[in-house]
Scaffold this motif. Structure first.
Motif, PDB file in Angstrom:
ATOM      1  N   VAL A 190      -5.551  86.024 121.022  1.00 15.01           N
ATOM      2  CA  VAL A 190      -5.010  87.242 121.627  1.00 15.01           C
ATOM      3  C   VAL A 190      -5.891  87.705 122.784  1.00 15.01           C
ATOM      4  CG1 VAL A 190      -4.643  89.701 121.239  1.00 15.01           C
ATOM      5  CG2 VAL A 190      -3.745  88.041 119.609  1.00 15.01           C
ATOM      6  N   ALA A 191      -7.203  87.681 122.587  1.00 15.10           N
ATOM      7  CA  ALA A 191      -8.114  88.096 123.652  1.00 15.10           C
ATOM      8  C   ALA A 191      -7.949  87.212 124.881  1.00 15.10           C
ATOM      9  CB  ALA A 191      -9.553  88.039 123.144  1.00 15.10           C
ATOM     10  N   ALA A 192      -7.800  85.909 124.663  1.00 21.32           N
ATOM     11  CA  ALA A 192      -7.635  84.981 125.795  1.00 21.32           C
ATOM     12  C   ALA A 192      -6.334  85.250 126.549  1.00 21.32           C
ATOM     13  CB  ALA A 192      -7.661  83.543 125.283  1.00 21.32           C
ATOM     14  N   ILE A 193      -5.259  85.520 125.822  1.00 17.97           N
ATOM     15  CA  ILE A 193      -3.959  85.797 126.454  1.00 17.97           C
ATOM     16  C   ILE A 193      -4.026  87.079 127.284  1.00 17.97           C
ATOM     17  CG2 ILE A 193      -1.568  86.443 125.990  1.00 17.97           C
ATOM     18  CD1 ILE A 193      -1.711  84.554 123.535  1.00 17.97           C
ATOM     19  N   ILE A 194      -4.645  88.097 126.739  1.00 16.82           N
ATOM     20  CA  ILE A 194      -4.759  89.371 127.457  1.00 16.82           C
ATOM     21  C   ILE A 194      -5.604  89.210 128.713  1.00 16.82           C
ATOM     22  CG2 ILE A 194      -5.672  91.720 127.336  1.00 16.82           C
ATOM     23  CD1 ILE A 194      -3.032  91.205 125.802  1.00 16.82           C
ATOM     24  N   LEU A 195      -6.691  88.469 128.627  1.00 17.07           N
ATOM     25  CA  LEU A 195      -7.541  88.244 129.799  1.00 17.07           C
ATOM     26  C   LEU A 195      -6.759  87.508 130.891  1.00 17.07           C
ATOM     27  CD1 LEU A 195     -10.954  87.252 128.166  1.00 17.07           C
ATOM     28  CD2 LEU A 195     -10.461  89.311 129.496  1.00 17.07           C
ATOM     29  N   ALA A 243      -1.295  96.456 121.123  1.00 11.97           N
ATOM     30  CA  ALA A 243      -0.233  96.076 120.189  1.00 11.97           C
ATOM     31  C   ALA A 243      -0.468  94.671 119.641  1.00 11.97           C
ATOM     32  CB  ALA A 243       1.126  96.148 120.884  1.00 11.97           C
ATOM     33  N   ALA A 244      -0.937  93.784 120.509  1.00 12.66           N
ATOM     34  CA  ALA A 244      -1.228  92.419 120.054  1.00 12.66           C
ATOM     35  C   ALA A 244      -2.331  92.425 119.009  1.00 12.66           C
ATOM     36  CB  ALA A 244      -1.634  91.556 121.251  1.00 12.66           C
ATOM     37  N   HIS A 245      -3.334  93.276 119.224  1.00  8.81           N
ATOM     38  CA  HIS A 245      -4.406  93.364 118.234  1.00  8.81           C
ATOM     39  C   HIS A 245      -3.904  93.969 116.930  1.00  8.81           C
ATOM     40  CE1 HIS A 245      -7.429  93.335 121.792  1.00  8.81           C
ATOM     41  NE2 HIS A 245      -7.246  92.120 121.317  1.00  8.81           N
ATOM     42  N   VAL A 246      -2.989  94.929 117.042  1.00 11.17           N
ATOM     43  CA  VAL A 246      -2.405  95.497 115.825  1.00 11.17           C
ATOM     44  C   VAL A 246      -1.625  94.429 115.066  1.00 11.17           C
ATOM     45  CG1 VAL A 246      -0.763  97.182 114.911  1.00 11.17           C
ATOM     46  CG2 VAL A 246      -2.300  97.834 116.751  1.00 11.17           C
ATOM     47  N   LEU A 247      -0.955  93.543 115.803  1.00 11.30           N
ATOM     48  CA  LEU A 247      -0.223  92.453 115.151  1.00 11.30           C
ATOM     49  C   LEU A 247      -1.181  91.550 114.378  1.00 11.30           C
ATOM     50  CD1 LEU A 247       2.369  90.899 114.605  1.00 11.30           C
ATOM     51  CD2 LEU A 247       2.002  89.664 116.755  1.00 11.30           C
ATOM     52  N   THR A 248      -2.349  91.281 114.952  1.00  6.44           N
ATOM     53  CA  THR A 248      -3.330  90.470 114.216  1.00  6.44           C
ATOM     54  C   THR A 248      -3.849  91.243 113.012  1.00  6.44           C
ATOM     55  OG1 THR A 248      -5.242  91.213 115.531  1.00  6.44           O
ATOM     56  CG2 THR A 248      -4.047  89.286 116.329  1.00  6.44           C
ATOM     57  N   ASP A 249      -3.896  92.578 113.116  1.00  5.68           N
ATOM     58  CA  ASP A 249      -4.271  93.391 111.952  1.00  5.68           C
ATOM     59  C   ASP A 249      -3.261  93.227 110.832  1.00  5.68           C
ATOM     60  OD1 ASP A 249      -6.334  94.319 113.442  1.00  5.68           O
ATOM     61  OD2 ASP A 249      -5.522  96.325 113.763  1.00  5.68           O
ATOM     62  N   VAL A 250      -1.984  93.260 111.212  1.00  9.52           N
ATOM     63  CA  VAL A 250      -0.915  93.094 110.230  1.00  9.52           C
ATOM     64  C   VAL A 250      -1.042  91.727 109.546  1.00  9.52           C
ATOM     65  CG1 VAL A 250       1.576  92.887 109.883  1.00  9.52           C
ATOM     66  CG2 VAL A 250       0.679  94.645 111.425  1.00  9.52           C
ATOM     67  N   ALA A 251      -1.269  90.706 110.376  1.00 10.67           N
ATOM     68  CA  ALA A 251      -1.437  89.360 109.818  1.00 10.67           C
ATOM     69  C   ALA A 251      -2.670  89.291 108.929  1.00 10.67           C
ATOM     70  CB  ALA A 251      -1.542  88.341 110.949  1.00 10.67           C
ATOM     71  N   ALA A 252      -3.755  89.932 109.381  1.00 14.72           N
ATOM     72  CA  ALA A 252      -5.003  89.889 108.623  1.00 14.72           C
ATOM     73  C   ALA A 252      -4.864  90.569 107.269  1.00 14.72           C
ATOM     74  CB  ALA A 252      -6.120  90.557 109.432  1.00 14.72           C
ATOM     75  N   THR A 253      -4.259  91.748 107.261  1.00 18.47           N
ATOM     76  CA  THR A 253      -4.122  92.454 105.985  1.00 18.47           C
ATOM     77  C   THR A 253      -3.137  91.746 105.058  1.00 18.47           C
ATOM     78  OG1 THR A 253      -2.497  93.925 107.054  1.00 18.47           O
ATOM     79  CG2 THR A 253      -4.765  94.717 106.890  1.00 18.47           C
ATOM     80  N   PHE A 254      -2.055  91.209 105.627  1.00 23.28           N
ATOM     81  CA  PHE A 254      -1.080  90.494 104.800  1.00 23.28           C
ATOM     82  C   PHE A 254      -1.706  89.239 104.190  1.00 23.28           C
ATOM     83  CE2 PHE A 254       2.210  87.199 104.367  1.00 23.28           C
ATOM     84  CZ  PHE A 254       3.015  87.809 103.413  1.00 23.28           C
ATOM     85  N   MET A 255      -2.389  88.450 105.040  1.00 23.55           N
ATOM     86  CA  MET A 255      -3.045  87.245 104.519  1.00 23.55           C
ATOM     87  C   MET A 255      -4.151  87.611 103.541  1.00 23.55           C
ATOM     88  SD  MET A 255      -3.175  84.522 107.696  1.00 23.55           S
ATOM     89  CE  MET A 255      -4.087  85.596 108.789  1.00 23.55           C
ATOM     90  N   TRP A 294     -14.637  92.938 124.154  1.00 18.81           N
ATOM     91  CA  TRP A 294     -15.318  93.512 122.994  1.00 18.81           C
ATOM     92  C   TRP A 294     -14.957  92.750 121.721  1.00 18.81           C
ATOM     93  CZ3 TRP A 294     -14.494  95.724 118.243  1.00 18.81           C
ATOM     94  CH2 TRP A 294     -15.539  96.495 117.707  1.00 18.81           C
ATOM     95  N   VAL A 295     -13.727  92.292 121.647  1.00 13.95           N
ATOM     96  CA  VAL A 295     -13.247  91.614 120.439  1.00 13.95           C
ATOM     97  C   VAL A 295     -13.806  90.198 120.308  1.00 13.95           C
ATOM     98  CG1 VAL A 295     -11.181  90.594 119.392  1.00 13.95           C
ATOM     99  CG2 VAL A 295     -11.130  92.956 120.202  1.00 13.95           C
ATOM    100  N   LEU A 296     -13.943  89.491 121.415  1.00 12.72           N
ATOM    101  CA  LEU A 296     -14.310  88.069 121.369  1.00 12.72           C
ATOM    102  C   LEU A 296     -15.569  87.771 120.558  1.00 12.72           C
ATOM    103  CD1 LEU A 296     -13.404  86.635 124.897  1.00 12.72           C
ATOM    104  CD2 LEU A 296     -12.566  85.848 122.668  1.00 12.72           C
ATOM    105  N   PRO A 297     -16.725  88.407 120.841  1.00  6.85           N
ATOM    106  CA  PRO A 297     -17.928  88.052 120.073  1.00  6.85           C
ATOM    107  C   PRO A 297     -17.808  88.369 118.591  1.00  6.85           C
ATOM    108  CG  PRO A 297     -18.320  89.975 121.462  1.00  6.85           C
ATOM    109  CD  PRO A 297     -17.009  89.396 121.891  1.00  6.85           C
ATOM    110  N   ARG A 298     -17.078  89.413 118.239  1.00  9.88           N
ATOM    111  CA  ARG A 298     -16.911  89.767 116.830  1.00  9.88           C
ATOM    112  C   ARG A 298     -16.023  88.765 116.111  1.00  9.88           C
ATOM    113  NH1 ARG A 298     -18.403  93.257 120.004  1.00  9.88           N
ATOM    114  NH2 ARG A 298     -19.729  94.999 119.413  1.00  9.88           N
ATOM    115  N   ALA A 299     -15.027  88.269 116.820  1.00  6.94           N
ATOM    116  CA  ALA A 299     -14.173  87.230 116.237  1.00  6.94           C
ATOM    117  C   ALA A 299     -14.971  85.952 116.012  1.00  6.94           C
ATOM    118  CB  ALA A 299     -12.986  86.961 117.159  1.00  6.94           C
TER     119      ALA A 299
END
Length: 285
Positions: free
Chosen positions: A88-93, A37-49, A182-187
């Motif tokens: 987000v990745a850091a918080i989840i870890l 869900a947190a990643h989806v929230l960043t998706d929402v932010a990414a698409t909006f921005m 998985w997300v960290l290196p791509r970010a």
């Protein structure tokens, strides 16, 4: 559909799914669902921005103080997206580590249902954005986040199945950690690409010394100096150069532009000058 309309549609779809997934995660206490869900929230932010950045870029400049318009808004958006992903990745870890040795029981069936809904949502959004992800850094950032969420949904689905069949309490935690890693290196890769543009480094696909040699090989050109190559936004590389020549300036310009165009460089500013240089012109003029 235009890029802006596709990004707007993607924002609406992701916002609806985010509300569903967050509610489910909080009700059943699933960290894997919360991570997704947190990643989806960043998706929402990414698409909006991304929508905002694309609209600004298309508006162009309204004053002489901004001759390049708002094109760099896309790049700043990409940096913001990367920072969100890393945070987000850091918080989840951190949350996953806190659950080691004390993993709560999480019902598997709600995880499976939401994960399947997430797969459908992410697949639809990915198809919307894929064709434009190579043309805009803002769209690329949103697309990468959606792809990451697709894998996150697959992970949640697996965790749900494992939880139901084996009752292993750590399936939820393990999936959350794997998605974050998985997300960290791509970010970081997205951030590096954006920062490379902001620092006005030469594009990675352009060999500047080879380009200098090719321009120097143009007939009657005796020297190439003040050669600068940088990227305004993805797909728009810029070149400026001074060419010293004994020949006809118009012909030299034509041949030099042909050299640059063959390398995909069409946004160019060239100055042709006599071999002795221009009176009063210092390096960088």
């Amino acid at each position: 559909m235009t890029t802006v309309s596709k990004m707007t549609a993607a924002t609406a779809i992701l916002t609806g799914f985010f509300a569903v997934e967050l509610t489910t995660a909080l009700v059943i206490g699933s960290i894997a669902l919360l991570a997704d869900a947190a990643h989806v929230l960043t998706d929402v932010a990414a698409t909006f921005m991304g929508v905002c950045a694309l609209v600004l870029a298309r508006r162009g400049s309204t004053s002489g103080g901004r001759t390049y318009g708002w094109h760099r808004a896309e790049v700043f958006t990409a940096v913001a997206n990367a920072v969100l992903l890393i945070a987000v990745a850091a918080i989840i870890l951190r949350e996953a580590i806190g659950r080691l040795g004390n993993a709560p029981e999480v019902p598997g069936m709600p995880m499976i249902v939401v994960a399947l809904a997430g797969l459908v949502t992410n697949a639809a959004v990915a198809l919307l954005l894929r064709s434009h992800s190579t043309q805009s850094l803002a769209v690329k950032g949103a697309y990468l986040e959606v792809v990451a969420d697709t894998l996150g949904s697959i992970g949640v689905l697996i965790a749900g199945v494992v939880t139901i069949t084996t009752h292993w309490p750590y399936a939820d935690v393990v999936v959350a950690v794997l998605v974050a890693l998985w997300v960290l290196p791509r970010a970081m890769s997205l951030a590096a690409g954006a920062l490379r543009i902001l620092s006005e480094s030469s594009p990675s696909h352009i060999d500047v010394e080879e380009l200098r040699s090719a321009l120097g090989a143009v007939d009657t050109v005796t020297n190439v100096h003040d050669l600068h190559v940088w990227t305004l936004v993805p797909g728009k590389d810029m070149v400026t150069a001074h060419l010293a020549s004994r020949g006809d300036s118009a012909r030299v310009l034509r041949d030099a532009r042909a050299v640059l165009s063959a390398r995909g460089l069409d946004h160019v500013t060239l100055q042709v000058e006599p071999p002795s240089g221009i009176a009063g012109c210092s390096v960088g003029c």
